[in-house]
Every structure is written in C-alpha cells, then in structure tokens.
Write a protein that holds these residues in place. Structure first.
Motif, PDB file in Angstrom:
ATOM      1  N   VAL A  98       0.836  -1.206   0.000  1.00 48.23           N
ATOM      2  CA  VAL A  98       0.000   0.000   0.000  1.00 48.23           C
ATOM      3  C   VAL A  98       0.870   1.255   0.000  1.00 48.23           C
ATOM      4  O   VAL A  98       0.559   2.233  -0.684  1.00 48.23           O
ATOM      5  CB  VAL A  98      -0.968  -0.009   1.202  1.00 48.23           C
ATOM      6  CG1 VAL A  98      -1.769   1.288   1.243  1.00 48.23           C
ATOM      7  CG2 VAL A  98      -1.925  -1.205   1.110  1.00 48.23           C
ATOM      8  N   ARG A  99       1.967   1.220   0.757  1.00 50.92           N
ATOM      9  CA  ARG A  99       2.906   2.357   0.741  1.00 50.92           C
ATOM     10  C   ARG A  99       3.356   2.666  -0.684  1.00 50.92           C
ATOM     11  O   ARG A  99       3.386   3.822  -1.121  1.00 50.92           O
ATOM     12  CB  ARG A  99       4.140   2.042   1.589  1.00 50.92           C
ATOM     13  CG  ARG A  99       4.015   2.320   3.060  1.00 50.92           C
ATOM     14  CD  ARG A  99       5.359   2.313   3.749  1.00 50.92           C
ATOM     15  NE  ARG A  99       5.216   2.051   5.171  1.00 50.92           N
ATOM     16  CZ  ARG A  99       5.364   0.856   5.728  1.00 50.92           C
ATOM     17  NH1 ARG A  99       5.687  -0.188   4.988  1.00 50.92           N
ATOM     18  NH2 ARG A  99       5.214   0.702   7.034  1.00 50.92           N
ATOM     19  N   GLU A 100       3.720   1.619  -1.407  1.00 49.68           N
ATOM     20  CA  GLU A 100       4.181   1.797  -2.788  1.00 49.68           C
ATOM     21  C   GLU A 100       3.051   2.318  -3.678  1.00 49.68           C
ATOM     22  O   GLU A 100       3.261   3.192  -4.525  1.00 49.68           O
ATOM     23  CB  GLU A 100       4.727   0.467  -3.319  1.00 49.68           C
ATOM     24  CG  GLU A 100       6.015   0.022  -2.624  1.00 49.68           C
ATOM     25  CD  GLU A 100       6.454  -1.373  -3.016  1.00 49.68           C
ATOM     26  OE1 GLU A 100       5.801  -1.977  -3.908  1.00 49.68           O
ATOM     27  OE2 GLU A 100       7.438  -1.870  -2.431  1.00 49.68           O
ATOM     28  N   PHE A 101       1.850   1.799  -3.470  1.00 49.65           N
ATOM     29  CA  PHE A 101       0.688   2.253  -4.236  1.00 49.65           C
ATOM     30  C   PHE A 101       0.421   3.738  -3.949  1.00 49.65           C
ATOM     31  O   PHE A 101       0.114   4.512  -4.856  1.00 49.65           O
ATOM     32  CB  PHE A 101      -0.527   1.403  -3.855  1.00 49.65           C
ATOM     33  CG  PHE A 101      -1.762   1.696  -4.667  1.00 49.65           C
ATOM     34  CD1 PHE A 101      -1.945   1.128  -5.920  1.00 49.65           C
ATOM     35  CD2 PHE A 101      -2.761   2.535  -4.181  1.00 49.65           C
ATOM     36  CE1 PHE A 101      -3.088   1.389  -6.668  1.00 49.65           C
ATOM     37  CE2 PHE A 101      -3.892   2.808  -4.919  1.00 49.65           C
ATOM     38  CZ  PHE A 101      -4.060   2.226  -6.165  1.00 49.65           C
ATOM     39  N   PHE A 102       0.565   4.126  -2.685  1.00 47.54           N
ATOM     40  CA  PHE A 102       0.286   5.499  -2.284  1.00 47.54           C
ATOM     41  C   PHE A 102       1.367   6.487  -2.727  1.00 47.54           C
ATOM     42  O   PHE A 102       1.194   7.700  -2.556  1.00 47.54           O
ATOM     43  CB  PHE A 102       0.102   5.582  -0.768  1.00 47.54           C
ATOM     44  CG  PHE A 102      -1.265   5.138  -0.296  1.00 47.54           C
ATOM     45  CD1 PHE A 102      -2.303   4.927  -1.190  1.00 47.54           C
ATOM     46  CD2 PHE A 102      -1.518   4.951   1.057  1.00 47.54           C
ATOM     47  CE1 PHE A 102      -3.562   4.540  -0.759  1.00 47.54           C
ATOM     48  CE2 PHE A 102      -2.769   4.561   1.507  1.00 47.54           C
ATOM     49  CZ  PHE A 102      -3.793   4.353   0.600  1.00 47.54           C
ATOM     50  N   GLU A 103       2.434   6.007  -3.301  1.00 49.21           N
ATOM     51  CA  GLU A 103       3.430   6.928  -3.862  1.00 49.21           C
ATOM     52  C   GLU A 103       2.833   7.729  -5.019  1.00 49.21           C
ATOM     53  O   GLU A 103       3.341   8.786  -5.390  1.00 49.21           O
ATOM     54  CB  GLU A 103       4.661   6.156  -4.325  1.00 49.21           C
ATOM     55  CG  GLU A 103       5.518   5.636  -3.169  1.00 49.21           C
ATOM     56  CD  GLU A 103       6.702   4.811  -3.637  1.00 49.21           C
ATOM     57  OE1 GLU A 103       6.912   4.726  -4.879  1.00 49.21           O
ATOM     58  OE2 GLU A 103       7.420   4.264  -2.782  1.00 49.21           O
ATOM     59  N   ALA A 104       1.725   7.209  -5.580  1.00 54.36           N
ATOM     60  CA  ALA A 104       1.041   7.903  -6.676  1.00 54.36           C
ATOM     61  C   ALA A 104       0.047   8.951  -6.173  1.00 54.36           C
ATOM     62  O   ALA A 104      -0.566   9.651  -6.988  1.00 54.36           O
ATOM     63  CB  ALA A 104       0.314   6.881  -7.555  1.00 54.36           C
ATOM     64  N   LEU A 105      -0.134   9.069  -4.864  1.00 59.68           N
ATOM     65  CA  LEU A 105      -1.024  10.102  -4.336  1.00 59.68           C
ATOM     66  C   LEU A 105      -0.481  11.473  -4.697  1.00 59.68           C
ATOM     67  O   LEU A 105       0.730  11.698  -4.659  1.00 59.68           O
ATOM     68  CB  LEU A 105      -1.155   9.981  -2.816  1.00 59.68           C
ATOM     69  CG  LEU A 105      -1.791   8.697  -2.264  1.00 59.68           C
ATOM     70  CD1 LEU A 105      -1.824   8.739  -0.734  1.00 59.68           C
ATOM     71  CD2 LEU A 105      -3.185   8.481  -2.815  1.00 59.68           C
ATOM     72  N   GLU A 106      -1.381  12.392  -5.038  1.00 60.50           N
ATOM     73  CA  GLU A 106      -0.953  13.717  -5.478  1.00 60.50           C
ATOM     74  C   GLU A 106      -1.323  14.823  -4.494  1.00 60.50           C
ATOM     75  O   GLU A 106      -0.474  15.567  -4.040  1.00 60.50           O
ATOM     76  CB  GLU A 106      -1.538  14.009  -6.866  1.00 60.50           C
ATOM     77  CG  GLU A 106      -1.011  13.052  -7.937  1.00 60.50           C
ATOM     78  CD  GLU A 106      -1.587  13.320  -9.314  1.00 60.50           C
ATOM     79  OE1 GLU A 106      -2.247  14.367  -9.495  1.00 60.50           O
ATOM     80  OE2 GLU A 106      -1.395  12.474 -10.207  1.00 60.50           O
ATOM     81  N   LYS A 107      -2.611  14.916  -4.164  1.00 62.91           N
ATOM     82  CA  LYS A 107      -3.073  15.968  -3.261  1.00 62.91           C
ATOM     83  C   LYS A 107      -3.602  15.350  -1.969  1.00 62.91           C
ATOM     84  O   LYS A 107      -3.999  14.190  -1.943  1.00 62.91           O
ATOM     85  CB  LYS A 107      -4.154  16.813  -3.949  1.00 62.91           C
ATOM     86  CG  LYS A 107      -3.635  17.560  -5.176  1.00 62.91           C
ATOM     87  CD  LYS A 107      -4.730  18.390  -5.815  1.00 62.91           C
ATOM     88  CE  LYS A 107      -4.194  19.131  -7.044  1.00 62.91           C
ATOM     89  NZ  LYS A 107      -5.262  19.921  -7.713  1.00 62.91           N
ATOM     90  N   PRO A 108      -3.621  16.131  -0.880  1.00 59.38           N
ATOM     91  CA  PRO A 108      -4.037  15.580   0.409  1.00 59.38           C
ATOM     92  C   PRO A 108      -5.483  15.094   0.429  1.00 59.38           C
ATOM     93  O   PRO A 108      -6.345  15.626  -0.285  1.00 59.38           O
ATOM     94  CB  PRO A 108      -3.847  16.765   1.369  1.00 59.38           C
ATOM     95  CG  PRO A 108      -2.844  17.636   0.707  1.00 59.38           C
ATOM     96  CD  PRO A 108      -3.114  17.508  -0.762  1.00 59.38           C
ATOM     97  N   VAL A 109      -5.710  14.095   1.256  1.00 50.63           N
ATOM     98  CA  VAL A 109      -7.027  13.490   1.428  1.00 50.63           C
ATOM     99  C   VAL A 109      -7.337  13.420   2.920  1.00 50.63           C
ATOM    100  O   VAL A 109      -6.475  13.074   3.733  1.00 50.63           O
ATOM    101  CB  VAL A 109      -7.067  12.064   0.829  1.00 50.63           C
ATOM    102  CG1 VAL A 109      -8.373  11.354   1.172  1.00 50.63           C
ATOM    103  CG2 VAL A 109      -6.875  12.115  -0.687  1.00 50.63           C
ATOM    104  N   GLN A 110      -8.558  13.776   3.262  1.00 46.64           N
ATOM    105  CA  GLN A 110      -9.013  13.686   4.655  1.00 46.64           C
ATOM    106  C   GLN A 110     -10.160  12.687   4.733  1.00 46.64           C
ATOM    107  O   GLN A 110     -11.078  12.723   3.915  1.00 46.64           O
ATOM    108  CB  GLN A 110      -9.474  15.051   5.161  1.00 46.64           C
ATOM    109  CG  GLN A 110      -9.860  15.075   6.629  1.00 46.64           C
ATOM    110  CD  GLN A 110     -10.302  16.460   7.070  1.00 46.64           C
ATOM    111  OE1 GLN A 110     -11.481  16.802   6.995  1.00 46.64           O
ATOM    112  NE2 GLN A 110      -9.353  17.277   7.505  1.00 46.64           N
ATOM    113  N   ILE A 111     -10.098  11.804   5.721  1.00 47.68           N
ATOM    114  CA  ILE A 111     -11.166  10.822   5.937  1.00 47.68           C
ATOM    115  C   ILE A 111     -11.873  11.149   7.243  1.00 47.68           C
ATOM    116  O   ILE A 111     -11.228  11.299   8.284  1.00 47.68           O
ATOM    117  CB  ILE A 111     -10.607   9.387   5.973  1.00 47.68           C
ATOM    118  CG1 ILE A 111      -9.954   9.040   4.632  1.00 47.68           C
ATOM    119  CG2 ILE A 111     -11.715   8.391   6.292  1.00 47.68           C
ATOM    120  CD1 ILE A 111      -9.299   7.668   4.590  1.00 47.68           C
TER     121      ILE A 111
END
Length: 224
Positions: free
Chosen positions: A13-26
């Motif tokens: 998941v860490r590797e997958f989340f390297e593609a995250l661009e802008k912040p996300v709030q849950i």
C-alpha cells in the motif's frame, strides 16, 4: 488490538500510495458501544493503519451521537460510516464518496483505489461518461452493496465513486450488506455487487462497465 495489516500488505500500500498527489481527509463516524456498532473499532483501526502509510492522508474520528450536526452535513445516518474528502489547505471538498461498513477482504482494494482517485482529483472515466455526467440536472444516488468475499465488488464500488468524483450531482456509497441487513432487505439484495440507484428506482446486479451503469442511471432518472 494487534495490527490488521501485515507488513507485506503495508509495504504494497505504501508503494501504491506513492502515486497520491493531493491531500485526502477521511471523516470516520462511529460509536463506542459494541451492541450499537459491532465493527466500529475494527473500521477505525483499519483506517488509522491506512492513513499511517502516507503523509498525504489524515483521519478525523467522530462519535455519531455527539456530532449529529456534522454527521448530518455529510449525510451520515449510521455507523460505521466514513467519508473521503479532498483537502486543499484549510478547505475540504466533499465529492459524495462514502463507505457504510468496514471495507474488509476484497473491499480493501476499493478503499485504496478510491483514496487514489480523490487524491488525483481525476475520475479516470471515459470521455463519453464524463460528457453524460456533465448533463445531469437531477441528483443521482448510488448504493453499492458488497460482501468481503466478493472479488467483483470493488470494481463496482470504484466505478460508483469515480462517477461521484466527476459530478457534484452524484453521491456514491459502499454498503456492507451483512452489516446492514435491514437496508439489504429493503432493496432486495440477494447477490453482490448490487447497485441501487436513487433509492430503488433502478437496480443493477454485477460489476458492469461504465455504459451499462449509465443506462441504468438514465432509466432511474426517467422515472423521477
């Protein structure tokens, strides 16, 4: 409570989340009473472990009874429920992307993919689908009923969430069918994935392509 995600999954998941661009709030809404919410503790822990895997993710936790006004703002009426928001500085954007129940088993895939969609602020839908969604002048409410053992359910959930991100007229919610049996009975859910459109105006069973879901949306809107 011991970790829900083992180190192998955490690394993936860490590797997958390297593609995250802008912040996300849950925003997570739950209850401490197990008799009221059997899976609140597990859902909260799962989200906490996921948000630890990227600095672009933030988790806020609320008790539904103590935060009724905020819950109503985000149309949350049951626990456990969480909302995935875009965050830009002090501004948060609600794209109508929700989960009702724990995204366990196969559904964990939809959680990480929906986070990515919100982070990119890009639905990834086809040009034809985007054009159709721009024409919407009536609200569309999608509820995708799932179970943790269903390998096809994540695709149906992510498609609904893609449409919600693309259009402010669309809201899309994953519903864990076994956690919410009364809701499942209300809409005659006997197999999953089962997508209910506009509170039962139309139903679609199975993980269908974009154009098929659009056909069902058009039928539902024609009945309004």
């Amino acid at each position: 409570m011991e970790k829900m995600l083992d180190e192998n999954i955490r690394q993936q998941v860490r590797e997958f989340f390297e593609a995250l661009e802008k912040p996300v709030q849950i925003l997570f809404f739950g209850a401490d009473d197990k008799s009221v919410c059997q899976y609140c503790e597990e859902t909260r822990q799962l989200l906490s472990e996921v948000c630890e895997l990227s600095e672009k993710l933030e988790l806020k936790v609320y008790d539904l009874n103590e935060n009724r006004e905020l819950a109503a703002q985000y149309k949350v009426d049951a626990v456990p429920t969480f909302v995935i928001l875009g965050k830009d500085g002090d501004t948060v954007t609600d794209y109508g992307i929700r989960y009702k129940g724990i995204p366990a088993g196969h559904e964990f895939t939809s959680l990480v993919n929906s986070i990515l969609i919100v982070s990119r602020r890009d639905s990834g839908l086809s040009k034809e689908t985007r054009q159709f969604l721009k024409t919407l002048d009536k609200p569309v409410h999608l509820q995708v009923f799932v179970t943790p053992t269903c390998p096809y359910c994540p695709r149906a959930v992510v498609l609904a969430h893609q449409m919600a991100l693309e259009s402010p007229m669309v809201e899309a919610e994953m519903v864990e069918a076994m956690e919410f049996p009364e809701l499942s009975d209300q809409y005659g859910v006997s197999g999953v994935p089962h997508t209910t459109i506009n509170f039962g105006a139309e139903h679609m069973v199975g993980a269908a392509p974009e154009h098929m879901l659009i056909d069902h949306i058009q039928r539902a809107l024609a009945k309004n």
